[in-house]
Design an enzyme around this catalytic site. Sequence first.
Site, short mmCIF file in Angstrom:
data_model
loop_
_atom_site.label_atom_id
_atom_site.label_comp_id
_atom_site.label_asym_id
_atom_site.label_seq_id
_atom_site.Cartn_x
_atom_site.Cartn_y
_atom_site.Cartn_z
N SER B 156 2.51 10.55 -8.22
CA SER B 156 3.36 10.08 -7.18
C SER B 156 4.54 11.11 -6.76
O SER B 156 4.41 12.23 -6.38
CB SER B 156 4.39 8.67 -7.68
OG SER B 156 2.98 7.69 -8.18
N HIS B 179 -0.62 8.44 -3.49
CA HIS B 179 -0.60 7.00 -2.82
C HIS B 179 0.63 6.58 -1.99
O HIS B 179 1.61 7.41 -2.08
CB HIS B 179 -0.70 5.78 -4.10
CG HIS B 179 0.58 5.75 -4.92
ND1 HIS B 179 1.58 4.75 -4.76
CD2 HIS B 179 1.00 6.55 -5.78
CE1 HIS B 179 2.52 4.91 -5.65
NE2 HIS B 179 2.04 6.02 -6.34
#
Lengths: 74, 281
Positions: B156, B179
């Site tokens: 992330s 993501h």
Amino acid sequence: MILYTTMPLETVYQGLEDMRPSYLEVKLAGTMVVVEPISLEQGRIVRILSTDPQDYLNPGLQPGRVINFVPGEG
Amino acid sequence: MIQDYVDLDLNKNSTQPQPTLPTQPGPRLPGQPQPSTAPEQPHQPSPVPQGETNTNLANLQQMGQMELPEPKSNIHVMNIVGQVEGHMVLPPQNKTSKYEHLIPQLVAVEQNPGIEGLLIILNTVGGDVEAGLAIAETIASLSKPTVSLVLGGGHSIGVPIAVSADYSFISETATMTIHPLRLTGQVLSVPQTYEYLDKMQDRVIRFVAGHSSISEEKFRELMFTTGELARDIGTVLVGRDAVRFRLIDEVGGVGEALAWLNGAIAHLKEHGRKRRREHLQ
């Protein structure tokens, strides 16, 4: 605030409501630090309040370090 | 009483201990009589870091001063673990890397003449977008050579931090999860919500594309891939995959990262400018 993390947010935030951190600002060897008391005599450094960047490399002031409180003269 | 603290800053002007001062007695045992040389110090009034018995401690007790540590190595290592913590203190089950500490440390690294290079080691699950981007931008703006190494995971918001260094390594088994961002708290079902989220996402995508060799389109594609993750959309890149998509420069470990950093330090001394990735030169 947006958290961009692979951890499920319920795991990250678990216990947030019960968290009651108490902090004190203490001068340690001339530098202000924020300390979280862990007992009547001891506290753990949380963060440094200083404008001198080298204070942030000082191993004696690293967050997590436990310091002893000693009664002052006042 | 907790409120009574001693300000140890009384001797601020005398940074060096005077040679005429009595030498510091050894560790005092309980019940041992006070040495007559220092009768005015009945209680050693100093917040004392635990478990240290050296000259620094003696100095701290006598002078209320801690000597600034002389940097022992010409490179510094910054370890970014757990959650990148931003505006909110996270509950204690989280292991966190604190923004307010890392940023001034980066300033100190830039400013301290004894430090010539920075190694950033990442094993993070992500965290606060603002804090993560701030750390990444600060690393990217350093004039000293920087190298990053992803060990375990750099997920992330760890992705922009990993690519912010001049050169990046990933260990063979380390993973990076890419993501989409998600919103928490009160979410209004209006188009503006999506636009806001899209804008936040673009900040991350642009930074990553600008500081690595991956294109914006490719990174966006990885971010919105379906069928890879069980509970989310996105992609997991393991070691070599991250290099194949040119997100990370090389597969390697501490040895390779340090070798690159030493080479970059030598390069800077010789040519007066930083060694960069080829496409950025």
